[in-house]
Design an enzyme around this catalytic site. Structure first.
Site, PDB file in Angstrom:
ATOM      1  N   ASP A  72      43.021  41.810  32.432  1.00  0.00           N
ATOM      2  CA  ASP A  72      43.533  40.757  32.979  1.00  0.00           C
ATOM      3  C   ASP A  72      43.091  39.484  32.227  1.00  0.00           C
ATOM      4  OD1 ASP A  72      43.792  38.945  35.164  1.00  0.00           O
ATOM      5  OD2 ASP A  72      42.197  38.318  35.241  1.00  0.00           O
ATOM      6  N   GLU A 109      33.865  46.818  33.205  1.00  0.00           N
ATOM      7  CA  GLU A 109      34.177  47.533  34.116  1.00  0.00           C
ATOM      8  C   GLU A 109      35.184  48.698  33.501  1.00  0.00           C
ATOM      9  OE1 GLU A 109      36.196  44.511  36.415  1.00  0.00           O
ATOM     10  OE2 GLU A 109      34.772  43.345  36.325  1.00  0.00           O
ATOM     11  N   TYR A 143      32.273  39.021  42.561  1.00  0.00           N
ATOM     12  CA  TYR A 143      33.141  38.596  42.905  1.00  0.00           C
ATOM     13  C   TYR A 143      32.885  37.804  44.898  1.00  0.00           C
ATOM     14  CZ  TYR A 143      34.754  37.617  38.301  1.00  0.00           C
ATOM     15  OH  TYR A 143      34.983  36.902  36.795  1.00  0.00           O
ATOM     16  N   TYR A 165      37.102  37.190  45.762  1.00  0.00           N
ATOM     17  CA  TYR A 165      37.532  38.452  45.718  1.00  0.00           C
ATOM     18  C   TYR A 165      37.122  38.732  47.475  1.00  0.00           C
ATOM     19  CZ  TYR A 165      39.541  38.317  41.543  1.00  0.00           C
ATOM     20  OH  TYR A 165      40.434  37.990  40.321  1.00  0.00           O
ATOM     21  N   GLU A 185      29.540  38.162  35.131  1.00  0.00           N
ATOM     22  CA  GLU A 185      30.562  37.666  35.631  1.00  0.00           C
ATOM     23  C   GLU A 185      30.204  37.350  37.094  1.00  0.00           C
ATOM     24  OE1 GLU A 185      34.650  39.784  35.129  1.00  0.00           O
ATOM     25  OE2 GLU A 185      34.236  40.820  33.063  1.00  0.00           O
TER      26      GLU A 185
END
Ligand code: BDP
Length: 588
Positions: A166, A409, A462, A466, A498
């Site tokens: 990303d 990830e 997240y 998300y 994160e």
């Protein structure tokens, strides 16, 4: 690999500046041997910089394939008889380098340095030409991996570079280009390991001399230049009584002076900074100098307007100042090794760094091929191991580096990932037994295959972004539950590496709604309250330090906006909240 530094036995020439640049639109440059004569039809291109955002031409920004760089340089006549080395801090993603039309070196992968002894390639006291073919093509053998896709339709074919990370796949000569000399017999490598015994600092040094056998002499100088220890030999241990130790927020650097001697005379001198400190994971804690350490800080990107991922000293110093302003004591080099110059700053400014490989986006498309014989995954594994070796070789002497991260990830919930990461982690430990090793995970905890190889369980999550966007109230109960599961399964310290929410600066809403500054602030308030309830957590790194560019997509408005600072480094409301929290927080 040593960073090029000048000394009384080494000279250095900076080859940064404006280079000639040409896009190889037909992919014919190599066939037509563009390196054989000066390029024609070029445009000026700054080095270091990504080339993508420099022109007004989107076909340059979005080009898939090779671009060419070229410049001339003079090698002084006085350099004849020395080793002349051409070094690139990083070229993303792949490069072939010719000097006066002869191939000098090729390198696969961005973000790490490479160099070549070009003594036999150059004319002394004369102008020489260096040419580069730089490719941004990513395939399944690369890290990060990618795939060039050709979608066929009745009306034509659309070709594009797919990748699963990303951030924008900036390309170009991203870091310094340096020409430097060493004597023929030269200090090729130095490995420094430090330990602490009471008030005494132990500095063990392994020196490799290339091009001949030479005696090695070492001196350790304190910050005022006073000698505090000395010794001799390729393997040598120095002891510093009443040493000052390096610690996050309280950096102290000694200078190690390494001399290669030919009989009684000095042949080569190389100096590097040394911070005396220890790191360990013990009793569920991350220890620095024997004391528990709590990481508060950020994940970053090398990213800025116009220059993209090009090395920018002003930006690097500004970022360190902003991190200090907000009370951060640490960062992760998400998702690739940062410049050597940045690592030097982190040593000096006292940030603990989790040093990450470029293994990001190892997911989705090749889940079943992670480690399937005959697949690209096998070649990628070999490359991944090489990259870990090169990363450790580059950064092993930085006191700021307290842990290696082998990947971000990956699809490590697939059974084939187990053997893959067992090998990558083992190879990393073989290169450096002094630092913990981790990997940043995000898949279902029960399916995780690689967690037991790691020293620290790093997790990205997240919730309320998300997962259940807008539902701030689920952040705390759901995250408490999930983080407890990670801890329960692996019984290792857990690090929330994160968490974040996209936020458009200047967009306000009360009550908070997603994308507003209020939402991002409330998001961090909830997460931090949750983290404070868990005693096995050893750190919190927010995603992200600053907004950054991504490829174009319908979920990205001008890039990823999860920065607590804008891309221009102005604080959003959340940055003030984090500052409040971190400047007051005890971390050991
Ligand atoms: C995480 C990735 C990071 C992304 C972030 C996001 O590690 O690279 O930028 O999500 O989506 O999963 O903002």
């Amino acid at each position: 690999m040593l960073y090029p530094r000048e000394s009384e036995t080494r000279e250095l020439k900076d080859l940064c500046g404006i280079w000639e640049f040409k896009v190889d639109r037909k992919g014919s440059g190599r066939r037509e041997r563009w390196q054989a004569r000066p390029l024609v039809g070029t445009i000026p291109m700054p080095v270091p910089s990504s080339y993508n955002d420099i022109t007004q031409d989107s076909s340059i920004r979005d080009h898939i394939g090779e671009v060419w760089y070229e410049r001339t340089f003079v090698v002084p006549a006085s350099w004849e008889g020395k080793r002349v080395v051409l070094r690139f801090g990083s070229v993303t993603h792949h490069a072939t380098v010719w000097v006066n039309g002869r191939e000098a070196v090729s390198h696969k992968g961005g973000y790490l340095p490479f160099e070549a002894d070009i003594s036999a390639f150059v004319s002394y006291g004369a102008a020489n030409r260096v040419s580069l073919a730089v490719s941004n093509v990513l395939d399944g053998t690369c890290i990060p991996p990618g795939k060039v896709v050709a979608d066929k339709y009745e009306w034509g074919t659309v070709t594009w570079q797919d990748y699963w990370f990303d951030f924008f796949s900036y390309s170009g000569i991203h870091r310094a280009v340096t020409l430097y000399t060493t004597p023929r017999a030269f200090i090729e490598d130095v490995t420094v390991r430090t330990d602490i015994k009471g008030a005494t600092g132990i500095v063990s040094c392994d020196t490799v001399v290339g091009g001949g056998r030479r005696n090695v002499h070492l001196r350790l100088l304190d910050a005022s230049g006073r000698e505090v220890a000395s010794g001799s030999g390729a393997r040598c241990t120095l002891e510093v009584r009443n040493a000052r130790f390096w610690a996050p927020g309280a950096a102290y650097l000694y200078t190690l002076e390494v001399t290669a001697l030919n009989g009684g005379s000095v042949e080569d001198v190389y100096r590097l900074s040394v911070g005396i400190r220890t790191v360990a994971v013990k009793g569920g804690r991350f220890l620095i100098n024997g004391a528990p350490f709590y990481f508060k800080g950020v994940c970053k990107h090398e990213d800025a307007d116009i220059r993209g991922k090009g090395l920018d000293h002003a930006l690097n110093v500004k970022d360190c100042n902003l991190m200090k302003w907000m009370g951060a004591n640490s960062l992760r080099t998400s998702h690739y090794p940062y410049s050597e110059e940045f690592m030097d700053l982190a040593d000096r400014e006292g940030f603990a760094v989790i040093d990450e490989s470029p293994a990001v986006g190892c997911n989705f498309w090749d889940r079943k091929e992670f480690y399937k014989p005959g697949s690209d995954g096998v070649k990628r594994l070999a490359h991944h191991v090489d990259v870990m070796r090169d990363l450790v070789a580059r950064d092993k002497n930085h006191p700021c580096v307290v842990m290696w991260s082998v990947a971000n990830e990956p699809a490590s919930d697939h059974p084939s990932a187990r053997e893959y990461f067992r090998r990558v982690v083992a190879a990393t430990r073989k290169c450096d037994a002094t630092r913990p090793v981790t990997m940043v995970m995000c898949r279902a905890v029960q399916k995780e295959q690689a967690g037991d190889f790691l020293d620290v369980v790093c997790v990205n999550k997240y919730n309320s972004w998300y997962w259940y966007p807008g539902r701030l109230e689920i952040a705390e109960p759901s995250m408490l539950h999930e983080l407890r599961l990670w801890h329960k399964r692996f019984r290792k310290p857990v690090f929330l590496t994160e968490f974040g929410a996209d936020t458009i600066e200047g967009f306000h809403s009360d009550p908070p709604v997603i994308f507003s500054e209020e939402y991002q602030k409330a998001f961090y308030e909830r997460y931090c309250a949750m983290l404070d309830k868990l005693d096995f957590i050893i750190g919190e790194h927010v995603w992200n330090f600053a907004d950054f560019l991504t490829k174009q997509g319908i979920t990205r408005v001008g890039g990823n906006r999860k920065g607590v600072f804008t891309r221009q480094r102005q604080p959003k409301m959340a940055a003030h909240f984090l500052r409040e929290r971190w400047t007051k927080m005890e971390t050991s």
